[in-house]
Design a protein around this motif. Structure first.
Motif, PDB file in Angstrom:
ATOM      1  N   GLY A   1      14.051 -48.617   3.618  1.00  0.00           N
ATOM      2  CA  GLY A   1      12.960 -47.742   3.553  1.00  0.00           C
ATOM      3  C   GLY A   1      11.749 -48.518   2.747  1.00  0.00           C
ATOM      4  O   GLY A   1      11.782 -49.541   2.418  1.00  0.00           O
ATOM      5  N   LYS A   2      10.732 -47.593   2.681  1.00  0.00           N
ATOM      6  CA  LYS A   2       9.592 -48.020   1.942  1.00  0.00           C
ATOM      7  C   LYS A   2       9.293 -47.552   0.843  1.00  0.00           C
ATOM      8  O   LYS A   2       9.847 -46.612   0.366  1.00  0.00           O
ATOM      9  CB  LYS A   2       8.297 -47.631   2.806  1.00  0.00           C
ATOM     10  N   VAL A   3       8.694 -48.208  -0.151  1.00  0.00           N
ATOM     11  CA  VAL A   3       8.513 -47.751  -1.592  1.00  0.00           C
ATOM     12  C   VAL A   3       6.976 -48.234  -1.428  1.00  0.00           C
ATOM     13  O   VAL A   3       6.269 -49.070  -1.779  1.00  0.00           O
ATOM     14  CB  VAL A   3       9.070 -48.908  -2.571  1.00  0.00           C
TER      15      VAL A   3
ATOM     16  N   HIS B   1      12.611 -40.918  11.290  1.00  0.00           N
ATOM     17  CA  HIS B   1      11.803 -40.623  12.282  1.00  0.00           C
ATOM     18  C   HIS B   1      10.633 -39.554  11.897  1.00  0.00           C
ATOM     19  O   HIS B   1       9.518 -39.884  12.439  1.00  0.00           O
ATOM     20  CB  HIS B   1      12.624 -40.009  13.590  1.00  0.00           C
ATOM     21  N   TYR B   2      11.064 -38.728  10.960  1.00  0.00           N
ATOM     22  CA  TYR B   2      10.045 -37.367  10.923  1.00  0.00           C
ATOM     23  C   TYR B   2       9.140 -37.698   9.370  1.00  0.00           C
ATOM     24  O   TYR B   2       8.856 -36.971   8.968  1.00  0.00           O
ATOM     25  CB  TYR B   2      10.811 -36.230  10.818  1.00  0.00           C
ATOM     26  N   ARG B   3       9.435 -39.135   8.765  1.00  0.00           N
ATOM     27  CA  ARG B   3       9.084 -39.217   7.603  1.00  0.00           C
ATOM     28  C   ARG B   3       7.460 -38.727   7.333  1.00  0.00           C
ATOM     29  O   ARG B   3       7.127 -38.649   6.194  1.00  0.00           O
ATOM     30  CB  ARG B   3       9.298 -40.510   7.208  1.00  0.00           C
ATOM     31  N   ASN B   4       6.578 -39.059   8.391  1.00  0.00           N
ATOM     32  CA  ASN B   4       5.455 -38.743   8.202  1.00  0.00           C
ATOM     33  C   ASN B   4       4.861 -37.503   8.961  1.00  0.00           C
ATOM     34  O   ASN B   4       3.269 -37.228   9.318  1.00  0.00           O
ATOM     35  CB  ASN B   4       4.543 -39.961   8.772  1.00  0.00           C
ATOM     36  N   THR B   5       5.614 -36.691   9.310  1.00  0.00           N
ATOM     37  CA  THR B   5       5.223 -35.237   9.906  1.00  0.00           C
ATOM     38  C   THR B   5       4.942 -34.030   9.041  1.00  0.00           C
ATOM     39  O   THR B   5       4.427 -33.213   9.660  1.00  0.00           O
ATOM     40  CB  THR B   5       6.256 -35.010  10.964  1.00  0.00           C
TER      41      THR B   5
ATOM     42  N   PHE C   1       9.615 -43.027  -2.911  1.00  0.00           N
ATOM     43  CA  PHE C   1      10.573 -44.018  -1.973  1.00  0.00           C
ATOM     44  C   PHE C   1      10.597 -43.158  -0.703  1.00  0.00           C
ATOM     45  O   PHE C   1      11.022 -41.923  -0.766  1.00  0.00           O
ATOM     46  CB  PHE C   1      12.014 -43.825  -2.757  1.00  0.00           C
ATOM     47  N   ILE C   2      10.649 -43.735   0.450  1.00  0.00           N
ATOM     48  CA  ILE C   2      10.627 -43.131   1.690  1.00  0.00           C
ATOM     49  C   ILE C   2      11.936 -43.844   2.288  1.00  0.00           C
ATOM     50  O   ILE C   2      11.784 -44.650   3.065  1.00  0.00           O
ATOM     51  CB  ILE C   2       9.648 -43.660   2.719  1.00  0.00           C
TER      52      ILE C   2
ATOM     53  N   VAL D   1      11.722 -53.943  -6.139  1.00  0.00           N
ATOM     54  CA  VAL D   1      12.512 -52.918  -5.601  1.00  0.00           C
ATOM     55  C   VAL D   1      12.113 -52.839  -4.209  1.00  0.00           C
ATOM     56  O   VAL D   1      12.934 -52.856  -3.383  1.00  0.00           O
ATOM     57  CB  VAL D   1      12.528 -51.653  -6.312  1.00  0.00           C
ATOM     58  N   LYS D   2      10.647 -52.822  -4.017  1.00  0.00           N
ATOM     59  CA  LYS D   2      10.085 -52.707  -2.907  1.00  0.00           C
ATOM     60  C   LYS D   2      10.516 -53.634  -1.785  1.00  0.00           C
ATOM     61  O   LYS D   2      10.858 -53.572  -0.756  1.00  0.00           O
ATOM     62  CB  LYS D   2       8.462 -52.638  -2.716  1.00  0.00           C
ATOM     63  N   GLU D   3      10.388 -54.909  -2.623  1.00  0.00           N
ATOM     64  CA  GLU D   3      10.745 -56.106  -1.595  1.00  0.00           C
ATOM     65  C   GLU D   3      12.227 -56.036  -0.995  1.00  0.00           C
ATOM     66  O   GLU D   3      12.462 -56.417  -0.018  1.00  0.00           O
ATOM     67  CB  GLU D   3      10.627 -57.335  -2.357  1.00  0.00           C
TER      68      GLU D   3
END
Lengths: 270, 270
Positions: free
Chosen positions: A57-59, A125-129, A71-72, A47-49
């Motif tokens: 997005g990122k897994v 954009h705000y995923r890590n805030t 899941f991001i 899934v990640k790949e």
């Protein structure tokens, strides 16, 4: 019910998509599919790949007893440009010009697909805030706000102009609308935002920034900190804006009512 | 970029989920994955089987030159009961009682996850009714309306109480609010709903049904037909409701302010 890999991949994909920004323990999936954790880990790798290859997005996986998968949602840069450019083009339709130089935008705000696309760019954009609440202004900010809130897995607080809200005790502030320089009131139910929240303020349109400035002040009344400010469209304003730190997806740089020409460009995010 | 089956299944699942109620030609997927149509058909079979096993919805395929695949989101009956019962329980929290016997519901309306769950139950119910627009009332109907609109792949028209809307020509009607028997006005921008649309009316709350009745009359002004009426919560009303044909997800059957007891049960849909 035991699932084969192919079935697991389909179900795991849909599950992660429906639960963005949530840590799902590996045991959840191994129970759900009656499969060994090692198989689940391999599934997650696939899934990640795929998500990374398609820039969806990122897994993220974390190991250990509290480990799991998250899941991001993201939008790849090329896709974000394409989506924003398509929106700019739609906005430039001269048929949007209304008396007074206003722009008709309800068809765009009324289109869940566009709202979801734009929201995903913002959520990326705000995923890590560390945003833990979205604040928006009724009515037209709501659709984008909810789409972002779903992707970031946080609740929405709806600020309203009316003072008569049947929502228990409310907090109201006066603010000066930036364009018309009129004193107005905005209110938020006391219970609607938890104290100390880290809020992302979202609105559909910003000219002078008076409404946004008001929401920032209102957030302060809840001891909330502002993680960011994002708008669908900003308009050029002759004077200095009341908000300096914001993200815009599109920018309305000129409306020539006489020539019936609208110029819209990418906002400052891209 | 060529994908193996596992990658195709992951990507195809996410694509179909993001594009509900849309016919996707098989050629779209065979181009996307550089794979033969026969392989794509097998992939779709796996997705379909998994979605059906998990009661997530239907994956319909049609053959021929105009053929393709369409994902119809649904919620299985057991899951729908579980979700609605969980909502009823949340609504019964006595802390919700506000002065005047009102109920605080903004935390629920502000929760995108609950809105999406309830929306999916509604989208499941109205999946074959040819709905081509959702109509709702600002402010609190909007979140549920958008969530349904996304799943049914239709636009949203937002009706507002204010008469001063900077959206060009508007259509306004007067209506009598059912509970307070007051004359009020509601408006919708002329461009916001195409003539002859088949609309699904969605709102958060219905007591006497005056607002809903107003929206039905407003729809008529656009020569639109009403495909259905659905509300998140209906309240018991002593007199006859102004709307007879509607769907409710939950039903507020009693609020005892003195004893601080709220009784909420499943609505008439389940």
């Amino acid at each position: 019910m035991k699932f084969r890999r192919s079935g697991r991949l389909v179900d795991m994909t849909q599950y992660l998509l429906q639960h963005p920004h949530q840590l799902v323990p590996l045991t959840f999936f191994s129970d759900r599919y009656q499969s060994a954790k090692s198989s689940i880990s391999e599934d997650i790798g696939i899934v990640k790949e795929t998500f990374e290859a398609k820039q969806l997005g990122k897994v993220e996986t974390s190991a250990g007893a509290t480990g799991g998968v998250r899941f991001i949602p993201m939008t790849g840069e090329a896709e974000a440009f394409r989506q924003v450019d398509a929106l700019c083009e739609r906005l430039e339709d001269p048929g949007r010009i209304l008396p007074g130089g206003y722009l008709y935008m309800m068809d765009i705000i009324g289109d869940p697909k566009v709202m979801n696309e734009m929201a995903r760019i913002l959520a990326s954009h705000y995923r890590n805030t560390g945003v833990d609440a979205i604040m928006t202004m009724a009515t037209k900010g709501i659709p984008l706000a909810y789409a972002v809130a779903h992707l970031l897995n946080v609740p929405v607080s709806i600020v309203r102009h009316e003072q008569r809200i049947t929502e228990g005790s409310i907090v109201s502030i006066n603010y000066v609308s930036g364009s018309k320089k009129q004193i107005q009131t905005m209110s938020l139910a006391r219970r609607s935002l938890k104290a100390g929240a880290h809020v992302l303020i979202i609105d559909d349109f910003m000219k002078a920034g008076g409404t946004i400035r008001g929401m920032m002040d209102l957030a302060e009344e809840f001891n909330a900190s502002v993680a960011g400010v994002a708008v669908l469209t900003e308009a050029v304003h002759e004077e200095e804006k009341l908000v300096s730190d914001y993200i815009s997806l599109t920018k309305l740089s000129a409306v020539d009512v006489k020539e019936r020409k609208i110029t819209v460009e990418r906002g400052n995010l891209l």
